[in-house]
Scaffold this active site. Sequence first.
Site, mmCIF file in Angstrom:
data_model
loop_
_atom_site.group_PDB
_atom_site.id
_atom_site.type_symbol
_atom_site.label_atom_id
_atom_site.label_comp_id
_atom_site.label_asym_id
_atom_site.label_seq_id
_atom_site.Cartn_x
_atom_site.Cartn_y
_atom_site.Cartn_z
ATOM 1 N N LYS A 50 -16.719 -52.347 1.988
ATOM 2 C CA LYS A 50 -17.788 -53.271 1.556
ATOM 3 C C LYS A 50 -17.642 -53.533 0.056
ATOM 4 O O LYS A 50 -17.753 -54.671 -0.388
ATOM 5 C CB LYS A 50 -19.149 -52.649 1.826
ATOM 6 C CG LYS A 50 -20.293 -53.288 1.051
ATOM 7 C CD LYS A 50 -21.624 -52.625 1.275
ATOM 8 C CE LYS A 50 -21.882 -51.452 0.388
ATOM 9 N NZ LYS A 50 -22.384 -51.740 -0.973
ATOM 10 N N ASN A 51 -17.355 -52.489 -0.705
ATOM 11 C CA ASN A 51 -17.328 -52.640 -2.164
ATOM 12 C C ASN A 51 -16.033 -53.242 -2.701
ATOM 13 O O ASN A 51 -15.938 -53.519 -3.887
ATOM 14 C CB ASN A 51 -17.643 -51.304 -2.836
ATOM 15 C CG ASN A 51 -19.108 -50.933 -2.653
ATOM 16 O OD1 ASN A 51 -19.912 -51.756 -2.204
ATOM 17 N ND2 ASN A 51 -19.462 -49.709 -2.983
ATOM 18 N N CYS A 69 -33.488 -51.183 -8.432
ATOM 19 C CA CYS A 69 -33.394 -50.901 -6.996
ATOM 20 C C CYS A 69 -33.769 -49.433 -6.813
ATOM 21 O O CYS A 69 -34.051 -48.732 -7.772
ATOM 22 C CB CYS A 69 -32.007 -51.231 -6.474
ATOM 23 S SG CYS A 69 -30.818 -49.955 -6.757
ATOM 24 N N ARG A 94 -30.411 -50.151 -13.039
ATOM 25 C CA ARG A 94 -29.175 -50.916 -12.755
ATOM 26 C C ARG A 94 -29.170 -52.285 -13.450
ATOM 27 O O ARG A 94 -29.077 -53.327 -12.825
ATOM 28 C CB ARG A 94 -28.979 -51.048 -11.251
ATOM 29 C CG ARG A 94 -28.894 -49.687 -10.583
ATOM 30 C CD ARG A 94 -28.580 -49.774 -9.131
ATOM 31 N NE ARG A 94 -27.184 -50.158 -8.921
ATOM 32 C CZ ARG A 94 -26.704 -50.415 -7.702
ATOM 33 N NH1 ARG A 94 -27.486 -50.370 -6.660
ATOM 34 N NH2 ARG A 94 -25.441 -50.759 -7.558
ATOM 35 N N ASP A 104 -21.501 -42.219 -4.410
ATOM 36 C CA ASP A 104 -21.863 -42.792 -3.105
ATOM 37 C C ASP A 104 -21.672 -41.807 -1.962
ATOM 38 O O ASP A 104 -22.034 -42.111 -0.825
ATOM 39 C CB ASP A 104 -21.034 -44.057 -2.817
ATOM 40 C CG ASP A 104 -21.420 -45.186 -3.741
ATOM 41 O OD1 ASP A 104 -20.700 -46.187 -3.791
ATOM 42 O OD2 ASP A 104 -22.445 -45.045 -4.436
ATOM 43 N N ARG A 111 -26.640 -52.293 5.822
ATOM 44 C CA ARG A 111 -26.094 -53.034 4.677
ATOM 45 C C ARG A 111 -24.639 -52.677 4.444
ATOM 46 O O ARG A 111 -23.881 -53.469 3.901
ATOM 47 C CB ARG A 111 -26.886 -52.695 3.401
ATOM 48 C CG ARG A 111 -28.315 -53.125 3.422
ATOM 49 C CD ARG A 111 -28.956 -52.944 2.077
ATOM 50 N NE ARG A 111 -28.136 -53.560 1.023
ATOM 51 C CZ ARG A 111 -28.567 -53.681 -0.224
ATOM 52 N NH1 ARG A 111 -29.745 -53.220 -0.563
ATOM 53 N NH2 ARG A 111 -27.820 -54.250 -1.151
HETATM 54 C C1 EPZ Z 1 -20.882 -50.022 -7.928
HETATM 55 O O1 EPZ Z 1 -22.154 -50.418 -8.370
HETATM 56 C C2 EPZ Z 1 -21.015 -49.851 -6.415
HETATM 57 N N1 EPZ Z 1 -21.391 -51.124 -5.810
HETATM 58 C C3 EPZ Z 1 -22.082 -48.799 -6.119
HETATM 59 O O2 EPZ Z 1 -22.107 -48.613 -4.706
HETATM 60 C C4 EPZ Z 1 -21.655 -47.484 -6.781
HETATM 61 O O3 EPZ Z 1 -22.660 -46.520 -6.567
HETATM 62 C C5 EPZ Z 1 -21.467 -47.711 -8.298
HETATM 63 O O4 EPZ Z 1 -20.512 -48.769 -8.517
HETATM 64 C C6 EPZ Z 1 -20.952 -46.464 -8.998
HETATM 65 O O5 EPZ Z 1 -19.737 -46.076 -8.432
HETATM 66 C C7 EPZ Z 1 -20.433 -52.072 -5.641
HETATM 67 O O6 EPZ Z 1 -19.279 -51.888 -5.978
HETATM 68 C C8 EPZ Z 1 -20.875 -53.360 -5.006
HETATM 69 P P1 EPZ Z 1 -21.958 -49.440 -12.184
HETATM 70 P P2 EPZ Z 1 -22.335 -50.983 -9.880
HETATM 71 O O7 EPZ Z 1 -22.055 -50.738 -12.901
HETATM 72 O O8 EPZ Z 1 -21.120 -51.676 -10.310
HETATM 73 C C9 EPZ Z 1 -25.208 -48.571 -15.527
HETATM 74 C C10 EPZ Z 1 -23.106 -48.432 -2.587
HETATM 75 O O9 EPZ Z 1 -23.818 -47.526 -2.126
HETATM 76 N N2 EPZ Z 1 -24.978 -49.972 -15.953
HETATM 77 O O10 EPZ Z 1 -20.638 -48.775 -12.104
HETATM 78 O O11 EPZ Z 1 -23.625 -51.727 -9.903
HETATM 79 C C11 EPZ Z 1 -25.796 -48.493 -14.125
HETATM 80 O O12 EPZ Z 1 -27.193 -48.606 -14.168
HETATM 81 C C12 EPZ Z 1 -23.334 -48.899 -4.009
HETATM 82 O O13 EPZ Z 1 -22.173 -48.999 -1.967
HETATM 83 C C13 EPZ Z 1 -25.652 -50.435 -17.080
HETATM 84 O O14 EPZ Z 1 -26.432 -49.712 -17.692
HETATM 85 O O15 EPZ Z 1 -22.488 -49.653 -10.698
HETATM 86 C C14 EPZ Z 1 -25.329 -47.134 -13.654
HETATM 87 O O16 EPZ Z 1 -26.220 -46.149 -14.144
HETATM 88 C C15 EPZ Z 1 -24.559 -48.259 -4.643
HETATM 89 N N3 EPZ Z 1 -25.445 -51.722 -17.485
HETATM 90 C C16 EPZ Z 1 -23.960 -46.978 -14.316
HETATM 91 O O17 EPZ Z 1 -23.932 -47.925 -15.389
HETATM 92 C C17 EPZ Z 1 -24.577 -52.566 -16.829
HETATM 93 O O18 EPZ Z 1 -24.410 -53.729 -17.267
HETATM 94 C C18 EPZ Z 1 -22.778 -47.269 -13.386
HETATM 95 O O19 EPZ Z 1 -23.085 -48.475 -12.749
HETATM 96 C C19 EPZ Z 1 -23.917 -52.076 -15.682
HETATM 97 C C20 EPZ Z 1 -24.121 -50.782 -15.274
#
Ligand code: EPZ
Length: 432
Positions: free
Chosen positions: A22-23, A116, A121, A306, A398
Amino acid sequence: MDKFKIQGGTPLSGELPVSGSKNAALPVLAACLLTDEPVILHRIPQVKDIGTMQSLLEYAGAKVTQDGGNVTVHAKTLDRPEAPYEVVKTMRASSLVLGPLVARTGRARVSMPGGCAIGARPINMHVSALEHLGATIEQSHGYVEAQAPSGLRGGSIHFDRITVTGTEDLLMAAVLAKGQTIIRNAAREPEVKDVADLLIKMGAKIEGAGTSIIKVQGVEKLHGAEHTIIADRIEAGTFLLAGALSQGDVLVTNLVPEHVGSLIMKMEQAGAELDDSQPGALRVRCLRRPKAVDITTEEYPGFPTDLQAQYMSWMTVAQGISFITETIFENRFMHTQELARMGANIRIEGRQAIVAGEDTLSGAQVIASDLRASASLVLAALVAKGETIVDRVYHIDRGYEKIEEKLAAVGARIQRVQDAATSQTQQAGGEE
Ligand code: EPZ
C-alpha cells in the site's frame, strides 16, 4: 460498521500470500501525474486507501482504469490540480499529490491533512522542501496553495528529521525541476526506492534512492512506463507474527525477506524459527510462548513503527517483561487499552510501553482505532481463549487486502459480520 468475529486458539498452518505494498502504491500512483502518457501498474492492492488515491487522481483530471491489481493511469490533461478536504481528511497520504501537481502544472491546491489517531502528522517539511525548489506557498483556509508559474528549479534540501512521504513528495517534484536537486537525510524505506524505480523507467535521472542522499537531475518531460510494485513488508510482518503468535507453522510468500530483516532478528531472539530457504518466502514456526524481547521503533532499516502494535500483541503472551519504545509517532499506543480488555498487562510511560507477559489472553469486544492497531487486535484474538469481536474494521480495510479470507485459508476461525444497520444502508446504496 463491519466487525470481525474471531474464535482464538487455532494454530495457523499453510501459506499466506503477501499483496503489493500500500505504501509503495500510493506514491507510485501519484507519480503518474508527472506525465501526459499512460502508466501501467501491476500488483496494486485493492484496499480503501488506494481507492482514495485513485479518486484524487481523477479529481485532478486523470483517467484511471482498473482490472484487479492492474491499474492504468493516464493524466493526459490536469485541469483541476487540487486535492479537496473531503478526500484528504480520510487519508493523510493525499499530500503525495502536492509535489507532482506543482511540478507538472505549476500550481496545486491541497487540503492540509487534519491530525489523525496516531499523531499530529503535519506536512511542514513537505512545504518547506517545495519552497526550496522555488515554489511560492500560501497556507489559508486549511489549504496549501502552491505556485511555480515558471516551473521549479533544483536545490539542496536537508530534512531535519526523516520523513517518508516528504522524501517521496520532494523526489516527485525534483524530477521535472530545472537543474540538480540533492536531498539529504532522505528516508531509506523500500517504498521510496520503488517510486524512484518507476520514475527512472519514466525517464527521470535519479541516483541514491534507498540511501540517505538522493541526487536528481531534472528533465524536461517524462514518458509513460509499466511497473510492478514491491511486496507489502508490513503485511508480511503482520503474517509472520500471526504464525508465531498462534504457535503455528506458516509459509509467508511473495515477500522480500530483507525488507523485514529487523523483525526477523527480534522474532528469532524471542524463540521463533524462521526459514528463508525458499526464495521470496519465509517459513515461521513457534511452538511455545515467546521470550520477552525489547524493541525500539526507528526509520528503515530499523524496527518499523507500523509493526509495533502487532509485535506488542505477541509480547502480551511472552515469558517476561518487554519494553516497547515508539520514537516515530507521539500517540501510537491506543491499541494497549483494547489489549488490556483482553487481559494484557501493559503500562505506558511516555513513549514506552512496558508489557508483562501473561499465560494467555481472553476474548472480548474491542474497538479498532487505526490501521495497524486493528491488525494487532486481530492477532491478539487469534491467540485469546474464546470469542473476540473487533469493531470498526473499516480501519483494517484501509491497508490489508482480504485479510479475513487469507487468515481463514490457514485455519483462523474469523468471519466478517455486518451489523444490520450497515447492511440495510449499504443495500439501499447509502453511504456508511
Ligand atoms: C509514512 O507516513 C507511512 N505512510 C506510515 O504508514 C508510516 O508509519 C510512516 O511513514 C513512518 O514510517 C505512507 O507511506 C503512506 P513520516 P508519513 O513523514 O510519511 C513527522 C501505515 O500504517 N513529520 O515519515 O506520513 C511526523 O509527524 C502508515 O501504513 C513532521 O513533523 O510519515 C512523524 O512524527 C501510518 N512534518 C515523523 O515526522 C512533516 O512534514 C515521521 O513521519 C512530515 C512528517
